[in-house]
Each structure stands twice: as structure tokens, then as C-alpha cells.
Design an enzyme around this catalytic site. Sequence first.
Site, PDB file in Angstrom:
ATOM      1  N   THR A  55      -0.646  -0.342  -4.658  1.00 18.52           N
ATOM      2  CA  THR A  55      -1.646   0.703  -4.872  1.00 18.52           C
ATOM      3  C   THR A  55      -0.984   1.877  -5.598  1.00 18.52           C
ATOM      4  OG1 THR A  55      -1.219   1.644  -2.675  1.00 18.52           O
ATOM      5  CG2 THR A  55      -3.047   0.090  -2.851  1.00 18.52           C
ATOM      6  N   ASP A 111       0.862  -1.184   0.000  1.00 22.58           N
ATOM      7  CA  ASP A 111       0.000   0.000   0.000  1.00 22.58           C
ATOM      8  C   ASP A 111       0.896   1.231   0.000  1.00 22.58           C
ATOM      9  OD1 ASP A 111      -2.111   1.661  -0.026  1.00 22.58           O
ATOM     10  OD2 ASP A 111      -2.880   1.141   1.945  1.00 22.58           O
ATOM     11  N   ALA A 112       1.242   1.657  -1.211  1.00 22.95           N
ATOM     12  CA  ALA A 112       2.309   2.635  -1.398  1.00 22.95           C
ATOM     13  C   ALA A 112       1.823   3.910  -2.073  1.00 22.95           C
ATOM     14  CB  ALA A 112       3.441   2.013  -2.219  1.00 22.95           C
ATOM     15  N   LYS A 113       0.678   3.843  -2.772  1.00 23.93           N
ATOM     16  CA  LYS A 113       0.117   5.009  -3.465  1.00 23.93           C
ATOM     17  C   LYS A 113       1.169   5.702  -4.328  1.00 23.93           C
ATOM     18  CE  LYS A 113      -3.804   4.968  -0.654  1.00 23.93           C
ATOM     19  NZ  LYS A 113      -3.516   4.016   0.396  1.00 23.93           N
ATOM     20  N   ARG A 114       1.927   4.928  -5.094  1.00 22.54           N
ATOM     21  CA  ARG A 114       2.950   5.517  -5.950  1.00 22.54           C
ATOM     22  C   ARG A 114       2.363   5.961  -7.296  1.00 22.54           C
ATOM     23  NH1 ARG A 114       5.051   5.042  -1.361  1.00 22.54           N
ATOM     24  NH2 ARG A 114       7.158   4.262  -1.067  1.00 22.54           N
TER      25      ARG A 114
END
Lengths: 274, 274
Positions: A118, A91-94
Site C-alpha cells: 500500500t 500494508d505499509a502506506k509508504r
Amino acid sequence: MNKAELISQIRQKKSYLCVGLDTDLEKIPQFLLEYEDPIFEFNKCIIDATKDFAVAYKPNIAFYEALGAKGWQSLEKTVEYIPKDIFTIADAKRGDIGNTSKLYAKAFFENMDFDSITVAPYMGEDSVSPFLDFPGKWVILLAHTSNQGSNDFQLMTNREHDTAFYEEVIRKSRQWATDDQLMFVVGATRADKIGQIREIAPDNFFLVPGVGAQGGSLEEVSKYGMNKDCGLLVNSSRGIIYASKEEDFAEAAGKEAQALQQQMEQYLAEFKTV
Amino acid sequence: MNKAELISQIRQKKSYLCVGLDTDLEKIPQFLLEYEDPIFEFNKCIIDATKDFAVAYKPNIAFYEALGAKGWQSLEKTVEYIPKDIFTIADAKRGDIGNTSKLYAKAFFENMDFDSITVAPYMGEDSVSPFLDFPGKWVILLAHTSNQGSNDFQLMTNREHDTAFYEEVIRKSRQWATDDQLMFVVGATRADKIGQIREIAPDNFFLVPGVGAQGGSLEEVSKYGMNKDCGLLVNSSRGIIYASKEEDFAEAAGKEAQALQQQMEQYLAEFKTV
């Protein structure tokens, strides 16, 4: 892990539970601080206690980065420890320009063996596609998130199609990848919307945060969001991993996970379409 | 670093150059691989050679994360090594729910002493505001990026205000923070737009990637984007740091940086408004 394997795991465990590993040195039982790597020690116990009830684990990368190089090592060991038949989510939202997204993909898909990451959609197709170049790996694209700020931009109406911005993200990105590689983040606090989103993305899995601490209802999410394959991974982090701060923390986490699994078993029987 | 200090540095050096530290083991001179920490060794030489011509350094975090815990250590040493009177940018494109953004802020503003971080706006105010809680630190919000994919969502027209999505990001976020804490990413490949963006954000600094390898024109960016304080940080990465792959790599980087500084000196005289 491919879609068929994920679905088979959901059937077998009668669960679509994702356990969020938001592991925080200040919140774990304090006797663990005596261990050389308290974060990994905690995660290991949580995984052992919950693995029969969970089909996915989702380390929240910020919690590890906040500890610098040492946190990164705890993360590497954690991913390595998760049983191979359980789906893993970074869950990194890169999301960045192509050559940069490629390096993030390398970090999470090659150096560590995460099944998915993510990704934030703002920079468009060429910021997402480098993650899709890795066979068998998944992008979980932010669509309609669970936080208050999701109202700021995600609900803006697009003039051309008279749709909300998050719908455009879903419609457009579904042209970039099949539902074997693409999931969407849909917040549980938006149970009213999850049925509409299911209509425009009938076959994609949704990763659903926001049940529990953030106030979303598992029953409503399941009722409106489920498809014939289940199509949901519902995340719980704090409610499970911090169920107790004492010596019995792992046992307490196991019980919470099991309680959710039992609800999910019921909802699978009740709401899964044929 | 506050805005007055940044402007003073720009005046003193007659430069608004940001050097992007996209340091890649495969692209640095191969004799450096004999050092214990080749990435840091390379960065150190580049910083020494360019620091008189640059007002900012921007490590691209993906390049360090792709090397795991070791890369994270190289990053920590690099930030520590950059002279304190030069502005530092963690090019990380982060952004998540509040408690998670707070941890990213801790990672980059406390554990490392970055002056600023690039943030993706998709999740809205409560994903951005935790970064603004750190006094003297900056958010550099993605507005209109330099890549092809920026056309996918950033140009969508918002029905309510009849504006592009990236304009909504600028208008709304300017209510969350003063121009002492908030900059915008505006790609150099959008020189046609930079003048319009300057109108809606007259006092904010813009971080401008895309000059050089991506094809943007420094002259056009300067002509349309400058304000009375200069208001620009123009980034160059590959064109400077990989100017030579031989023993003279640092000298060659210094020359490239100086050449850009000299152009910038001219544009400051020509285009800076009074």
C-alpha cells in the site's frame, strides 16, 4: 501474482476475503508467549486455519515494526509461510522521493516476496513509479480511506475538474499503470461512494478495509463495488484473528473466515456483473 | 527536545544544518564492509565528524529497512549514538488509521528515542494525532515536497478556499498542534514558495530537503524562509556523507558540514528577523 491468477483464485475459492495480520502481543492468546517467536506462531496457526477461505493476507507492517528487529524477523517468516498461490499485501502506506521509494520496494518486493504494497499518493508520480518497476508486483494506492480523517483532505474539491481530491488521485494514477499493477484502497465505511469510484476505475481491483470493527457493510460494498472480475479484496482483521483468545483461537478464526467466505459466495452469485 | 532547546542549540552552533543519514552499503567506503556492522560504523564516524556543525540528524528509514532485521539494528544503534542535545528525525513518511499510527509512534518514539518523525497527511487528523500524544515529540508533516511529483497533487487548487492543497494541509494541521510539536517539510527546490508558506505558518519550523544534489539554493531558502527563531532545519545528505569514498570519508564529511555551517552563520546574521 498477476491479475488472471488472482481472479482464478477468487473463482476457485468463491471468496474475495483478505485476512489482515494485525498481530499484537497483547491480544494473542497468552499461552503463545512461551514460544520463541509468538507472533510467527500465532500467524502460522491463523494461516493454516483460514487459507482455504482467504485469497489474500495483509500484514499491517506497524505491528511488526513496533517490535523492532525481532518483529521484522517475525514478518519475514510470516511472508515466507503464506502459500505461494495466495496474494500478499504489505500494508505499509509508504511513499517518498524516487531513490527512497526504490529502497522500500526492495525491502518488500525483493528481500521479502510480497506481491503488493500500500502506497500513499501525496508525493505524486515519482514516489509511486519505483514500486511499479518490479514486474508482477502491485501498488495499492490510497484513494478514499475508511477512517474519520479521510474527510480532512480526500474530500476537498479540486477546482479544475470539480472533483474530490481522491478522484484526482484515481484519475491521474490510472495513467501511470495498468489495472494489472494498480489497485486502490477504498474504505468500506464509504459504501455510498464505492459505486461512483467503480465508474471511474472500472477494471481496477479495490482493497476494502473497514468491514467489521470499523462498521462497513459487506453486502453494500459487494453490491456497489463488484465488477465482472469481482474486483474486490475485502479485508477483515480483528474480527477473524481475535475471534477467540483461548486455545481454540485458530479454529475460531477459521470459522469466522468461513462464514465470511459463505457470504461472499452468495454475493458473487448475486452481484458479479457479466 | 522542545522548541526552546532546539533554538538554543541553533544559536550556540550558529547552524541550522541537518545531516541526512541515507547510509547505503553500496556507497560507503568499501573497507568498512569488513566491520561487523558497516552501516553503524559509517554513521558513527560521520556523527563524530559532523556533530559540532549539525543541530539535527535524519536517518532515512528506507535505507535501513532495505537491509531487513539487521538494518533495523543498525538504526537502533545509530539513534542511541547521536548526542542527546542534537535533534533526531525519523524520516519515515508514515501515516495510517489511529491504532496503526500509534504503533508507528511507539516504534520510533518509545523503542527508539527519536525526537520527531515525518508524516504524510493524506489520511487526515486521526492519522497524525497519535504521534502528537507523545509529550516532547514532534510531527514533521509533508507540505510541499522537493520532488517533481509534488506537482501532481500538492498544487491542485482547492475550490473552497482557492488555495493549493499543500496550503490546506498547513492551515488545517496547525489547528491540531502548536508550533512546539509541529513542523512542515518544505522542499528547497520551491524557494519561490517558501516565503508564502512562511506567511501562513509564521512560527513553525520547516524541515527543508533538496539543497545540494536536488538543486535547491541555501541562500534563497534562508532568505525567504527564516523567522525570528531561525525556523529552519536545512538537510544535506549525499553532499556531506559521500563527500569522499576513501579512508578520509569522515574528515571530508566534517569539512562539508563545516562549510555549510559557515554559510549558515552568515545567513543567520543576514536574514534572521528580529
